[in-house]
Design a protein around this motif. Structure first.
Motif, PDB file in Angstrom:
ATOM      1  N   ALA A  42       0.849  -1.191   0.000  1.00 13.69           N
ATOM      2  CA  ALA A  42       0.000   0.000   0.000  1.00 13.69           C
ATOM      3  C   ALA A  42       0.888   1.246   0.000  1.00 13.69           C
ATOM      4  O   ALA A  42       2.046   1.184   0.429  1.00 13.69           O
ATOM      5  CB  ALA A  42      -0.904  -0.018   1.217  1.00 13.69           C
ATOM      6  N   LYS A  45       3.642   2.188   2.727  1.00 13.67           N
ATOM      7  CA  LYS A  45       3.842   1.034   3.611  1.00 13.67           C
ATOM      8  C   LYS A  45       4.816   0.044   2.984  1.00 13.67           C
ATOM      9  O   LYS A  45       5.053   0.063   1.783  1.00 13.67           O
ATOM     10  CB  LYS A  45       2.506   0.347   3.892  1.00 13.67           C
ATOM     11  N   GLU A  89     -11.932  -4.805   2.014  1.00 12.53           N
ATOM     12  CA  GLU A  89     -12.127  -3.558   2.740  1.00 12.53           C
ATOM     13  C   GLU A  89     -11.254  -2.477   2.110  1.00 12.53           C
ATOM     14  O   GLU A  89     -10.259  -2.806   1.434  1.00 12.53           O
ATOM     15  CB  GLU A  89     -11.734  -3.756   4.206  1.00 12.53           C
ATOM     16  N   PRO A  90     -11.566  -1.206   2.348  1.00 17.94           N
ATOM     17  CA  PRO A  90     -10.709  -0.140   1.806  1.00 17.94           C
ATOM     18  C   PRO A  90      -9.236  -0.310   2.184  1.00 17.94           C
ATOM     19  O   PRO A  90      -8.342   0.060   1.414  1.00 17.94           O
ATOM     20  CB  PRO A  90     -11.317   1.124   2.409  1.00 17.94           C
ATOM     21  N   GLY A  91      -8.979  -0.869   3.366  1.00 15.36           N
ATOM     22  CA  GLY A  91      -7.599  -1.099   3.797  1.00 15.36           C
ATOM     23  C   GLY A  91      -6.860  -2.139   2.972  1.00 15.36           C
ATOM     24  O   GLY A  91      -5.639  -2.283   3.112  1.00 15.36           O
ATOM     25  N   ASP A  92      -7.579  -2.841   2.103  1.00 12.33           N
ATOM     26  CA  ASP A  92      -6.937  -3.811   1.212  1.00 12.33           C
ATOM     27  C   ASP A  92      -6.430  -3.154  -0.072  1.00 12.33           C
ATOM     28  O   ASP A  92      -5.813  -3.820  -0.900  1.00 12.33           O
ATOM     29  CB  ASP A  92      -7.916  -4.932   0.856  1.00 12.33           C
ATOM     30  N   THR A  93      -6.688  -1.886  -0.237  1.00  7.62           N
ATOM     31  CA  THR A  93      -6.208  -1.174  -1.416  1.00  7.62           C
ATOM     32  C   THR A  93      -4.684  -1.178  -1.453  1.00  7.62           C
ATOM     33  O   THR A  93      -4.033  -0.760  -0.489  1.00  7.62           O
ATOM     34  CB  THR A  93      -6.722   0.269  -1.423  1.00  7.62           C
ATOM     35  N   THR A 121      -8.125  -1.593  -5.955  1.00  7.57           N
ATOM     36  CA  THR A 121      -8.683  -0.454  -5.243  1.00  7.57           C
ATOM     37  C   THR A 121     -10.038  -0.848  -4.690  1.00  7.57           C
ATOM     38  O   THR A 121     -10.924  -1.267  -5.450  1.00  7.57           O
ATOM     39  CB  THR A 121      -8.828   0.756  -6.163  1.00  7.57           C
ATOM     40  N   SER A 123     -13.153   0.628  -2.923  1.00  8.30           N
ATOM     41  CA  SER A 123     -13.755   1.930  -2.636  1.00  8.30           C
ATOM     42  C   SER A 123     -15.198   1.936  -3.100  1.00  8.30           C
ATOM     43  O   SER A 123     -15.563   1.265  -4.061  1.00  8.30           O
ATOM     44  CB  SER A 123     -12.977   3.035  -3.344  1.00  8.30           C
TER      45      SER A 123
END
Length: 124
Positions: A42, A45, A89-93, A121, A123
């Motif tokens: 990400a 990160k 989830e958005p955190g998987d983007t 993405t 979202s």
């Protein structure tokens, strides 16, 4: 060894996605000698492992972030490793990469070959 990922794109939260990694260019060692893994990175990160599979025996290694939501599988006839992801989830983007190693490892530093990645993405 060349690795080409596909299947990324835009998905709604709660949705699913199936990524594929096609491997080619083997000399000496065959596809079945390799561990193939999926990793992601990400923005801002470090690259992290999701899951790996030993293509010869089928043994799998799932990291904590993947357990319960992800399934890794191999189609040796097609030299392809797939990653089915659910409940996104958005955190998987992130950019999702596949990588190959001759060693029995599932850590980014241990992989020998990398694909260029495919963007996922999540979202609304």
């Amino acid at each position: 060894v060349q690795l080409v990922e596909s299947g990324g794109g835009l998905v709604l939260p709660g949705g699913s996605l199936r990524l594929s990694c096609v491997a080619s260019g083997f000399t000496g060692f065959t596809f079945e000698h390799y561990v193939i893994g999926w990793f992601r990175q990400a923005p801002g990160k470090e690259r992290e492992a999701i899951a790996c599979i030993s293509t010869g025996g089928g043994a799998t290694n799932y990291k904590d972030l993947a357990k319960g939501r992800v399934t890794i599988s191999t189609d040796n006839a097609k030299k392809t490793v797939n990653l089915q992801m659910n409940s996104l989830e958005p955190g998987d983007t992130a950019v999702y990469y596949c990588a190959a190693a001759l060693e029995r490892t599932c850590e980014p530093d241990g992989m020998d070959y990398w694909g260029k990645g495919t963007l996922v993405t999540v979202s609304s």
